[in-house]
Design a protein around this motif. Structure first.
Motif, PDB file in Angstrom:
ATOM      1  N   ILE A 202      -6.548   7.730  -4.889  1.00  0.00           N
ATOM      2  CA  ILE A 202      -6.910   8.158  -3.538  1.00  0.00           C
ATOM      3  C   ILE A 202      -8.013   7.221  -3.064  1.00  0.00           C
ATOM      4  O   ILE A 202      -9.026   7.049  -3.760  1.00  0.00           O
ATOM      5  N   ILE A 203      -7.821   6.615  -1.901  1.00  0.00           N
ATOM      6  CA  ILE A 203      -8.810   5.691  -1.352  1.00  0.00           C
ATOM      7  C   ILE A 203      -9.114   6.096   0.084  1.00  0.00           C
ATOM      8  O   ILE A 203      -8.202   6.125   0.926  1.00  0.00           O
ATOM      9  N   THR A 204     -10.356   6.409   0.381  1.00  0.00           N
ATOM     10  CA  THR A 204     -10.731   6.709   1.762  1.00  0.00           C
ATOM     11  C   THR A 204     -11.115   5.415   2.472  1.00  0.00           C
ATOM     12  O   THR A 204     -11.563   4.451   1.849  1.00  0.00           O
ATOM     13  N   GLY A 205     -10.921   5.404   3.790  1.00  0.00           N
ATOM     14  CA  GLY A 205     -11.266   4.219   4.572  1.00  0.00           C
ATOM     15  C   GLY A 205     -10.466   3.001   4.160  1.00  0.00           C
ATOM     16  O   GLY A 205     -11.015   1.903   4.004  1.00  0.00           O
ATOM     17  N   ALA A 206      -9.152   3.166   3.995  1.00  0.00           N
ATOM     18  CA  ALA A 206      -8.312   2.101   3.437  1.00  0.00           C
ATOM     19  C   ALA A 206      -7.700   1.177   4.474  1.00  0.00           C
ATOM     20  O   ALA A 206      -6.892   0.315   4.123  1.00  0.00           O
TER      21      ALA A 206
ATOM     22  N   VAL B  90      -2.381   9.470   4.736  1.00  0.00           N
ATOM     23  CA  VAL B  90      -2.796  10.772   5.247  1.00  0.00           C
ATOM     24  C   VAL B  90      -3.878  10.569   6.298  1.00  0.00           C
ATOM     25  O   VAL B  90      -4.842   9.823   6.063  1.00  0.00           O
ATOM     26  N   ARG B  91      -3.727  11.214   7.441  1.00  0.00           N
ATOM     27  CA  ARG B  91      -4.776  11.155   8.450  1.00  0.00           C
ATOM     28  C   ARG B  91      -5.991  11.933   7.958  1.00  0.00           C
ATOM     29  O   ARG B  91      -5.880  13.090   7.548  1.00  0.00           O
ATOM     30  N   PHE B  92      -7.163  11.304   8.010  1.00  0.00           N
ATOM     31  CA  PHE B  92      -8.351  11.918   7.436  1.00  0.00           C
ATOM     32  C   PHE B  92      -9.589  11.453   8.180  1.00  0.00           C
ATOM     33  O   PHE B  92      -9.804  10.254   8.361  1.00  0.00           O
ATOM     34  N   ASP B  93     -10.407  12.408   8.594  1.00  0.00           N
ATOM     35  CA  ASP B  93     -11.702  12.122   9.218  1.00  0.00           C
ATOM     36  C   ASP B  93     -12.759  12.215   8.129  1.00  0.00           C
ATOM     37  O   ASP B  93     -13.075  13.302   7.640  1.00  0.00           O
ATOM     38  N   ALA B  94     -13.300  11.066   7.738  1.00  0.00           N
ATOM     39  CA  ALA B  94     -14.228  11.019   6.612  1.00  0.00           C
ATOM     40  C   ALA B  94     -15.611  11.556   6.937  1.00  0.00           C
ATOM     41  O   ALA B  94     -16.505  11.525   6.085  1.00  0.00           O
ATOM     42  N   THR B  95     -15.822  12.045   8.160  1.00  0.00           N
ATOM     43  CA  THR B  95     -17.092  12.675   8.493  1.00  0.00           C
ATOM     44  C   THR B  95     -17.004  14.200   8.428  1.00  0.00           C
ATOM     45  O   THR B  95     -17.943  14.895   8.795  1.00  0.00           O
TER      46      THR B  95
ATOM     47  N   ARG C  89      -8.421   7.247   9.118  1.00  0.00           N
ATOM     48  CA  ARG C  89      -8.494   7.794  10.472  1.00  0.00           C
ATOM     49  C   ARG C  89      -7.289   7.379  11.319  1.00  0.00           C
ATOM     50  O   ARG C  89      -6.834   8.128  12.169  1.00  0.00           O
ATOM     51  N   ARG C  90      -6.776   6.164  11.071  1.00  0.00           N
ATOM     52  CA  ARG C  90      -5.667   5.626  11.867  1.00  0.00           C
ATOM     53  C   ARG C  90      -4.490   5.265  10.955  1.00  0.00           C
ATOM     54  O   ARG C  90      -4.380   4.131  10.487  1.00  0.00           O
ATOM     55  N   PRO C  91      -3.594   6.204  10.692  1.00  0.00           N
ATOM     56  CA  PRO C  91      -2.467   5.926   9.799  1.00  0.00           C
ATOM     57  C   PRO C  91      -1.597   4.766  10.259  1.00  0.00           C
ATOM     58  O   PRO C  91      -1.023   4.052   9.426  1.00  0.00           O
TER      59      PRO C  91
END
Length: 280
Positions: free
Chosen positions: A7-11, A54-59, A35-37
C-alpha cells in the motif's frame, strides 16, 4: 515470499510514483491510495493484474478502512505499507494558522498512524510485514520557517521508534526514511504551502522562503534511485530503523547528532546534579 503486496499513499508522483513503478516492475502488487486516480491510468493499463487504485484523501482518516479492504479483497494480504503522502508548510510559528498546523499533523502523523494501526493486525496474522514511514531530514533537525512541517515529522519518528520495538516480536519491521532534497513535487508551486507573510518575520525568513520556492527541479536527489534502495531493503532480511537518503541528509543529520551530543556533554554535570543525593 518473493512477491509482495504494497500500500503506497501519494503514489501519483514523486517518491510514491517511483516506489509504485519499482515495485510493479519487480512483479509485486500495489494498492495506490491517491487523491487523483486518473493520474495512475498509464500504470493501470501496463499492470492491470498487479495494480489497484483507490481514491484517498491523505488529510483524513475517513478513507483508511477502504484502502486496507481494497488490498485484502484484491490481493489477500498486505506486506508493505508506505506512508508517503505529504507536503511542505513554510512560515514562522506566529504566521502559521491553527488550521494549517492541524492539517500538517493530520497528513504527516494522524493518518499514517491510522493506516499503520489498520494494517498491523493483518501483518501480525501473516507473521510479518514492513512499515515504511517517509519522514525527512527535517524529522531529525528543524530550522526556522518549517516548524509546522518538521513538528509532525518529529512526532512520526518518535511514535515509529516506539512502534518498532512493540511489533518486532511479531516479525513486523519499521523503517523510517529521512530524505534530503529530492526531485519530487514537494517544492512545486501549488504543492508547497506558504503561510501569509507578516511584517515581523518578512526579513527574518526571506532567505528560507526564497530557497524553498526556487528548489523545484534542481534538487539533488533522484527519487527513482531512492525507490530502488527502499524496495531492495524491503525485500531483504533486515531493514534499518532509520535510513537517511541523499548526501545532504547524511551531512545535516550527522551535524545534528554531533551538535546535540556536544550539548549533552557540556551540560551533563548540571543535569546529573538534579538527582537526589545517593543514600548510604
Amino acid at each position: 515470499m518473493n512477491e509482495l503486496t504494497w500500500i503506497i499513499t501519494g503514489a501519483t508522483r514523486g517518491f510514491g510514483r517511483s516506489m509504485a513503478e519499482d515495485a510493479l516492475s519487480r512483479g509485486d502488487s500495489v494498492v495506490a491510495a491517491v487523491r487523483r486516480p486518473e493520474a495512475m491510468a498509464d500504470l493501470t493499463g501496463k499492470y492491470p493484474d498487479q495494480l489497484e487504485v483507490v481514491r484517498f484523501d491523505a488529510t483524513s482518516v475517513d478513507g483508511v478502512a477502504a484502502v486496507v479492504s481494497a488490498a485484502t479483497d484484491r490481493f489477500g494480504r498486505i506486506d508493505v505499507l508506505v506512508n508517503n503522502a505529504g507536503r511542505g508548510y513554510v512560515g514562522a510559528a506566529e504566521e502559521v494558522t491553527e488550521a494549517e498546523l492541524r492539517e500538517s499533523m493530520e497528513l504527516h502523523l494522524f493518518v499514517p498512524v491510522a493506516l499503520t494501526q489498520a494494517v498491523l493486525p493483518i501483518m501480525r496474522r501473516q507473521g510479518g510485514g514492513t512499515i515504511v514511514q517517509m519522514s525527512s531530514q527535517g524529522g531529525r533537525r528543524s530550522f526556522p520557517g518549517v516548524g509546522a512541517y518538521t513538528c509532525a515529522k518529529f512526532a512520526l519518528e518518535g511514535w515509529s521508534e516506539a512502534l518498532a520495538g512493540e511489533v518486532a516480536p511479531f516479525g513486523v519491521r519499521v523503517m523510517i526514511v529521512e530524505p534530503s532534497r529530492f526531485r519530487t513535487a514537494f517544492n512545486e508551486a501549488g504543492v508547497l504551502a506558504f503561510a501569509e507573510v507578516s511584517e515581523v518575520y518578512r526579513d527574518v525568513l526571506a532567505e528560507v522562503r526564497a530557497r524553498m520556492a526556487t528548489a523545484d527541479g534542481v534538487q539533488e536527489g533522484d527519487p527513482d534511485a531512492a525507490a530502488t534502495v527502499i524496495a531492495d531493503l524491503v525485500h531483504s532480511d533486515a531493514v534499518p530503523l532509520r535510513l537517511p537518503l541523499g548526501a545532504e541528509a547524511v551531512e545535516q543529520i550527522g551535524t545534528s547528532y554531533r551538535t546535540n551530543l556536544a550539548l549533552l556533554e557540556q551540560w551533563a554535570e548540571v543535569a546529573r546534579g538534579t538527582d537526589f543525593a545517593p543514600t548510604t
